[in-house]
Design a protein around this motif. Sequence first.
Motif, PDB file in Angstrom:
ATOM      1  N   LEU A  20       0.832  -1.201   0.000  1.00  0.00           N
ATOM      2  CA  LEU A  20       0.000   0.000   0.000  1.00  0.00           C
ATOM      3  C   LEU A  20       0.870   1.256   0.000  1.00  0.00           C
ATOM      4  CD1 LEU A  20      -2.706  -1.202   2.483  1.00  0.00           C
ATOM      5  CD2 LEU A  20      -2.901  -0.979   0.007  1.00  0.00           C
ATOM      6  N   ASP A  21       0.246   2.371  -0.275  1.00  0.00           N
ATOM      7  CA  ASP A  21       0.940   3.632  -0.406  1.00  0.00           C
ATOM      8  C   ASP A  21       0.890   4.404   0.899  1.00  0.00           C
ATOM      9  OD1 ASP A  21       2.074   5.851  -2.021  1.00  0.00           O
ATOM     10  OD2 ASP A  21       0.182   6.790  -1.398  1.00  0.00           O
ATOM     11  N   ALA A  24      -1.149   7.852   0.949  1.00  0.00           N
ATOM     12  CA  ALA A  24      -2.600   7.658   0.937  1.00  0.00           C
ATOM     13  C   ALA A  24      -3.082   7.252   2.320  1.00  0.00           C
ATOM     14  CB  ALA A  24      -2.973   6.595  -0.093  1.00  0.00           C
ATOM     15  N   LEU A  25      -2.289   6.406   2.984  1.00  0.00           N
ATOM     16  CA  LEU A  25      -2.702   5.932   4.305  1.00  0.00           C
ATOM     17  C   LEU A  25      -2.670   7.061   5.320  1.00  0.00           C
ATOM     18  CD1 LEU A  25      -0.915   2.490   4.290  1.00  0.00           C
ATOM     19  CD2 LEU A  25      -3.358   2.938   4.076  1.00  0.00           C
ATOM     20  N   ASN A  27      -3.086  10.238   4.702  1.00  0.00           N
ATOM     21  CA  ASN A  27      -4.247  11.080   4.419  1.00  0.00           C
ATOM     22  C   ASN A  27      -5.500  10.520   5.086  1.00  0.00           C
ATOM     23  OD1 ASN A  27      -3.687  13.369   3.091  1.00  0.00           O
ATOM     24  ND2 ASN A  27      -3.804  12.482   1.032  1.00  0.00           N
ATOM     25  N   MET A  28      -5.600   9.191   4.996  1.00  0.00           N
ATOM     26  CA  MET A  28      -6.765   8.552   5.600  1.00  0.00           C
ATOM     27  C   MET A  28      -6.730   8.673   7.113  1.00  0.00           C
ATOM     28  SD  MET A  28      -7.852   4.998   4.025  1.00  0.00           S
ATOM     29  CE  MET A  28      -7.125   4.786   2.461  1.00  0.00           C
ATOM     30  N   LYS A  32      -0.333  14.323  10.012  1.00  0.00           N
ATOM     31  CA  LYS A  32       0.551  14.967   9.049  1.00  0.00           C
ATOM     32  C   LYS A  32       1.760  15.525   9.806  1.00  0.00           C
ATOM     33  CE  LYS A  32      -0.383  18.309   5.403  1.00  0.00           C
ATOM     34  NZ  LYS A  32      -1.436  19.291   5.091  1.00  0.00           N
ATOM     35  N   ASP A  35       1.807  18.847  12.190  1.00  0.00           N
ATOM     36  CA  ASP A  35       0.606  19.019  13.012  1.00  0.00           C
ATOM     37  C   ASP A  35       0.988  19.077  14.482  1.00  0.00           C
ATOM     38  OD1 ASP A  35      -0.991  18.900  10.862  1.00  0.00           O
ATOM     39  OD2 ASP A  35      -1.998  17.020  11.365  1.00  0.00           O
ATOM     40  N   THR A  54     -10.930   0.659   7.340  1.00  0.00           N
ATOM     41  CA  THR A  54     -10.696   0.378   5.924  1.00  0.00           C
ATOM     42  C   THR A  54     -10.732  -1.128   5.665  1.00  0.00           C
ATOM     43  OG1 THR A  54      -8.328   0.252   6.270  1.00  0.00           O
ATOM     44  CG2 THR A  54      -9.213   2.395   5.610  1.00  0.00           C
ATOM     45  N   LEU A  56      -8.299  -3.108   5.776  1.00  0.00           N
ATOM     46  CA  LEU A  56      -7.137  -3.515   4.991  1.00  0.00           C
ATOM     47  C   LEU A  56      -6.086  -4.221   5.842  1.00  0.00           C
ATOM     48  CD1 LEU A  56      -6.582  -0.223   2.970  1.00  0.00           C
ATOM     49  CD2 LEU A  56      -7.677  -2.300   2.192  1.00  0.00           C
ATOM     50  N   ARG A  83      -5.963  -9.557   0.584  1.00  0.00           N
ATOM     51  CA  ARG A  83      -7.339  -9.079   0.488  1.00  0.00           C
ATOM     52  C   ARG A  83      -8.094  -9.847  -0.589  1.00  0.00           C
ATOM     53  NH1 ARG A  83      -7.709  -3.193  -0.702  1.00  0.00           N
ATOM     54  NH2 ARG A  83      -5.540  -3.014  -1.359  1.00  0.00           N
ATOM     55  N   GLY A 109     -12.348  -6.500  -1.444  1.00  0.00           N
ATOM     56  CA  GLY A 109     -11.385  -5.500  -1.006  1.00  0.00           C
ATOM     57  C   GLY A 109     -11.045  -5.604   0.477  1.00  0.00           C
ATOM     58  N   LYS A 110     -11.732  -6.472   1.209  1.00  0.00           N
ATOM     59  CA  LYS A 110     -11.432  -6.631   2.648  1.00  0.00           C
ATOM     60  C   LYS A 110     -10.362  -7.703   2.830  1.00  0.00           C
ATOM     61  CE  LYS A 110     -15.172  -4.501   4.805  1.00  0.00           C
ATOM     62  NZ  LYS A 110     -16.590  -4.780   4.822  1.00  0.00           N
TER      63      LYS A 110
ATOM     64  N   PRO B  41     -13.241  -0.528  -4.568  1.00  0.00           N
ATOM     65  CA  PRO B  41     -12.996  -1.361  -3.389  1.00  0.00           C
ATOM     66  C   PRO B  41     -11.587  -1.960  -3.373  1.00  0.00           C
ATOM     67  CG  PRO B  41     -15.049  -1.980  -4.462  1.00  0.00           C
ATOM     68  CD  PRO B  41     -14.396  -0.971  -5.332  1.00  0.00           C
ATOM     69  N   VAL B  42     -11.079  -2.296  -4.563  1.00  0.00           N
ATOM     70  CA  VAL B  42      -9.768  -2.939  -4.623  1.00  0.00           C
ATOM     71  C   VAL B  42      -8.646  -1.918  -4.491  1.00  0.00           C
ATOM     72  CG1 VAL B  42      -8.443  -4.629  -5.920  1.00  0.00           C
ATOM     73  CG2 VAL B  42     -10.902  -4.510  -6.231  1.00  0.00           C
ATOM     74  N   ARG B  44      -8.577   0.560  -2.513  1.00  0.00           N
ATOM     75  CA  ARG B  44      -8.503   1.143  -1.174  1.00  0.00           C
ATOM     76  C   ARG B  44      -7.090   1.070  -0.597  1.00  0.00           C
ATOM     77  NH1 ARG B  44     -12.978  -1.335   2.458  1.00  0.00           N
ATOM     78  NH2 ARG B  44     -13.666  -2.022   0.415  1.00  0.00           N
ATOM     79  N   GLY B  45      -6.620   2.185  -0.070  1.00  0.00           N
ATOM     80  CA  GLY B  45      -5.310   2.195   0.570  1.00  0.00           C
ATOM     81  C   GLY B  45      -4.168   2.412  -0.395  1.00  0.00           C
ATOM     82  N   THR B  46      -4.437   2.510  -1.671  1.00  0.00           N
ATOM     83  CA  THR B  46      -3.360   2.760  -2.623  1.00  0.00           C
ATOM     84  C   THR B  46      -3.343   4.232  -3.010  1.00  0.00           C
ATOM     85  OG1 THR B  46      -4.732   2.366  -4.545  1.00  0.00           O
ATOM     86  CG2 THR B  46      -3.637   0.444  -3.607  1.00  0.00           C
ATOM     87  N   GLU B  47      -2.302   4.587  -3.739  1.00  0.00           N
ATOM     88  CA  GLU B  47      -2.098   5.968  -4.139  1.00  0.00           C
ATOM     89  C   GLU B  47      -3.250   6.489  -4.988  1.00  0.00           C
ATOM     90  OE1 GLU B  47       1.789   8.167  -6.039  1.00  0.00           O
ATOM     91  OE2 GLU B  47       1.718   5.980  -5.821  1.00  0.00           O
ATOM     92  N   THR B  79     -13.276  10.401   4.041  1.00  0.00           N
ATOM     93  CA  THR B  79     -12.135   9.481   3.995  1.00  0.00           C
ATOM     94  C   THR B  79     -10.814  10.230   3.879  1.00  0.00           C
ATOM     95  OG1 THR B  79     -13.599   8.456   2.394  1.00  0.00           O
ATOM     96  CG2 THR B  79     -11.717   7.169   3.103  1.00  0.00           C
ATOM     97  N   PHE B  80     -10.801  11.281   3.064  1.00  0.00           N
ATOM     98  CA  PHE B  80      -9.538  11.981   2.816  1.00  0.00           C
ATOM     99  C   PHE B  80      -9.605  13.398   3.365  1.00  0.00           C
ATOM    100  CE2 PHE B  80     -10.361   8.974  -0.647  1.00  0.00           C
ATOM    101  CZ  PHE B  80      -9.301   8.116  -0.464  1.00  0.00           C
ATOM    102  N   ARG B  82      -7.615  15.142   4.934  1.00  0.00           N
ATOM    103  CA  ARG B  82      -6.428  15.980   4.820  1.00  0.00           C
ATOM    104  C   ARG B  82      -6.037  16.264   3.385  1.00  0.00           C
ATOM    105  NH1 ARG B  82      -4.116  16.960   9.789  1.00  0.00           N
ATOM    106  NH2 ARG B  82      -3.046  18.499   8.519  1.00  0.00           N
TER     107      ARG B  82
END
Lengths: 804, 269
Positions: A20-21, A24-25, A27-28, A32, A35, A54, A56, A83, A109-110, B41-42, B44-47, B79-80, B82
């Motif tokens: 995973l990235d 992105a994580l 941000n979720m 930051k 902060d 999520t 994940l 997943r 996706g889970k 759904p797939v 999720r969590g990626t860039e 979800t995002f 920020r």
Amino acid sequence: QNRSGEYVIAGINISGIKFLDSNALLNMAGLKVGDTLEIPSTRTATAIRKLWETGLFGDVEITATKFEGNKVYLNLYLQERPRVSRIQFEGVKKGDADKLQDKIKAIKGKIISDPLVKNALITVEKYYKDKGFYAVKVNATQPKDTLLSNSVILKLKVERGKKVKADEIIFEGNQAVSDKRLHRRMKIKEKRFPRIFTSSKFVPKKYKEDKERIIKLYGKEGYRDAQILEDCVYFVKPNRVNIYMKLHEGPQYHYRNITWKGNFVYSDEYLSQVLGIKKGDIYDREELDKRLNFSLTEQDISSLYMDNGYLFFRITPVETKVEGDSIDIEMRIYEGPQATINSIFINGNTRTSDHVILREIRTIPGRKFSRREIIRTNQALSQLGYFDPEKIQIEPVPHLETGTVDINYTVEEKPSDQLELSGGWGGGIGFVGTVGVVFNNFSLRKAGKLSNWRPVPAGDGQQLALRIQANGRAFQTYSLTFTEPWLGGKKPNAFSVNLSHSVQRNVFRNRVLGGLQVTSATMSLGRRLNFPDDYFVLSNALSFRQYTIDNYNAGLGYNNGVSRSITFSTTLARNSIDNPTFPRTGSNISLSVTMTPPFSLFDNIEGRANYDALSPQERFRWIEYHKWMLDASFFTPIVGKLVLNTRAHFGFLQTYSKEKEVGPFERFILGGSGLSGFNFLLGSDIIALRGYKDRSIVPFSTGVNAGTGGTVFSKYVMELRYPLSLNPAATIFVLSFVEAGNNWADFGRFNPFNVYRSAGIGARVLMPAFGMIGIDYAVGFDEVRGDPGANGGQFHFTIGQQIR
Amino acid sequence: CSKFTRLQRSNDVQKKYAGALELYENKDYYKASLLLEEIIPVLRGTEQAEKAQLILAYCYYYQKDYTLSAFYFKRFYQTFGRSPKAEEAMYMHAYSLYKSSPAPNLDQTDTKKAISAFQSYLNAYPTSKRVDECNKLIKELRSKLEIKSYNLANEYYKQDLYEAAVIALSNFIDQYPDSDYREEAFYKRLESAYLFAKNSILSKQEQRYQEAIGYYQDFAERYPESKWLAKASNIYEKAVEGLRNAQQKMKELQKPQKQKEEDKAQPSF
């Protein structure tokens, strides 16, 4: 060491992830670098929750790795797990697969886990079990998805097996209620040879309901303590199960003393009388609840209060003493204050205007709260046909401090337009096709704006109907009707306009030899009256009609020319029947008069004084008559569901001046099913008389126009009706009848007792989409003068609800 | 088969994502949304997840499916939170609701939702350049609610349900103190109250006429220059007269009773 205080996040490290990235994580997570972070605070908890949601990760952890002055370094440990990227089925039909995909798509996706797989298995199993495949077996495998890293495919292999049916249902411990009655009460039946229509499929949901049904059956008989001690379902063959139930019945209970407490508005005696339960009656808890809280058929205790503003009324029956098989009950009542209606709110109307709904709402600000009015409003809103009747929600919101109640009405729109497509043989001209469309919730007001035509402007509760009937060139009819049920918005005064155009042609070897066209325009206004009572309706109509005859013999005495008519008609009707589809009580009486202007008064001016010397075309330039109709129909319940319908019908047609004979128009024709067919030319009134051929009863010819029908008729019917199904989706009833009627050339010959008699049986089916369809077999007893074969046994088909 | 169906059937998520972006650029929002729905759904969590979700919301927005676009914009900023695009998404969420708010005579659930969404936006971004725009839209939405409430009250007035009209108009007057229809509502309330009193049974008339007179005084005080004032004064005079008549009649009715009582009290010789 206490590290609480305010820090600035100086760095965040993410560990544990492979695929995973991290940005992105972050941000979720909502964290930051830069902060400020208070320690301890809910922000880290929120971050953990968000990441966890999520679905994940197998594990989420946030730790502070280093403190430097007011700086803090964080570490997010995220344990990644494979997943689910796809779900595949094996041994599943295409249709089922689509439905199942839909049911379990949320797991896509889970991360894969045992509970997740287990849940998927249960969902799939339940799907099949509910369809009767009780022996279904489902296996799951999780091969790697080669197309996507760190993913698996969830493969579900289903062995559906055969449908499982109940072989034997065995009861033990029942004495008061026989096996037979228990079997009858259950929806799941034993699989036996002659049983074709009932289901013996074993479905867990149905089985659960059946168990409740058995307990309810005992409850109704006073066995308050009855229970199923144990039960089991076991396979006797791969597709057969036995059901075993061990019952405990307990004693049959009776009422002893019923006492009232907390009632100030109504006396004990009065309440007992309304309740209608005596000492010694069988103790039936369900029936008691019905009589206390809500009964459809009789008055219940709650309605006494709830229809009179006592919105907060509560009643709790308490078993104060149980001795042997006798029960004492104390009714604890809380009356509360009376509530007055304050505001009405309407929600959910995405198409229908507020005012269309508000005018049906019977709970009006300033009046006392009434449950009955709420129920009646619910019915009225359902009957509009614009809303899903199951989803109409009515919620009173009381305000104790002011003694008022607001009422929220929530509706859900449903499509209300109807399309009619039909074809049939009729009227002696062969195949006739019909295309019709009815917009039941039309809005003329919005019709000016093009953007509202999607597909038609809607929401003002008006009706627009378009209908085309045709059989090639020989016969065509077009009609357009617009109805505004509340003209002016003040009272339900129905206003309608109808335009229609019909063509009938003689076609011989593809050539039109001649034809006839009828064009008409009608305007009508109906009003509900308040006097003598509010069942009365007065309606008036004005209509203009033009007949264009071009080389066509219509029996008028001329083959080319134009005739016109202007008619004014008034109908006074009183309709008090209880139900339009299958009436049981009430009556429907209507008196109507239709008249044209008295043109003959102006004959001298137009130089038409010498009537006999005029050509037929001159005579019928303006059609002239006045016509009176009286219809009376009474419904009387006989016994049980059996209903007697008694009807009498009279009609009378006359000219204004004595010297002139009645024209060929609007005359009466009796006999047969009463379907009007396609004889629209003369506007004849075609009246059913079963047991005789269609249109066979016309006065034996005397005079020029007598062959086209009579000027006086009477008809009497006695009909016994019995309903087989009162389901609104398909109302079915059977009937037997005796009837009699006749048709005379002029009033001088009228003799209401000289009639053609008949008797017969029949059936009617009413489905909302098709209207009423009927078949009758009738025998006519009297030979028709001039038409010897017209009576005798025969079948009649009818379409639509006939008045006469 | 076409390129799109091949994409749809493919199991390659990256290819689908690239395809969806291309379709979006080419304004084929329907097809883009189909692909995005499948891969989100797939992803999720990626860039790519962030962009994919925002684009999906816009796909629905441009297809004028404002209910769905409102839903997806909301999901995006939740979800995002920020993301630099979060502010835009939050505004678009409110704006989608504004777009799906129907005419005043229909269900106003979306109108109420839109108002509170704009307010949340203003609270979250008080210095945003969209502040004026938001305030303007909130005002427009509020006026819809106001018109709805007034029309419903007016419906009772139209149907001659005078008591209900008085209650509904009073509620309207309390709820919308700065409405354009307020003056008219005051007048109609007075007229309804007068007609209600006039059509009541005698024993209730006195109290109800007094109520109507009270409504006149409220009206005349607040709108001394109203164009309805002449008509209102006329009603007022009739109400005063009605009140006097009612009092008179009640007295007359009570008199014989009193006399009878007096007769009884005096023993006859």
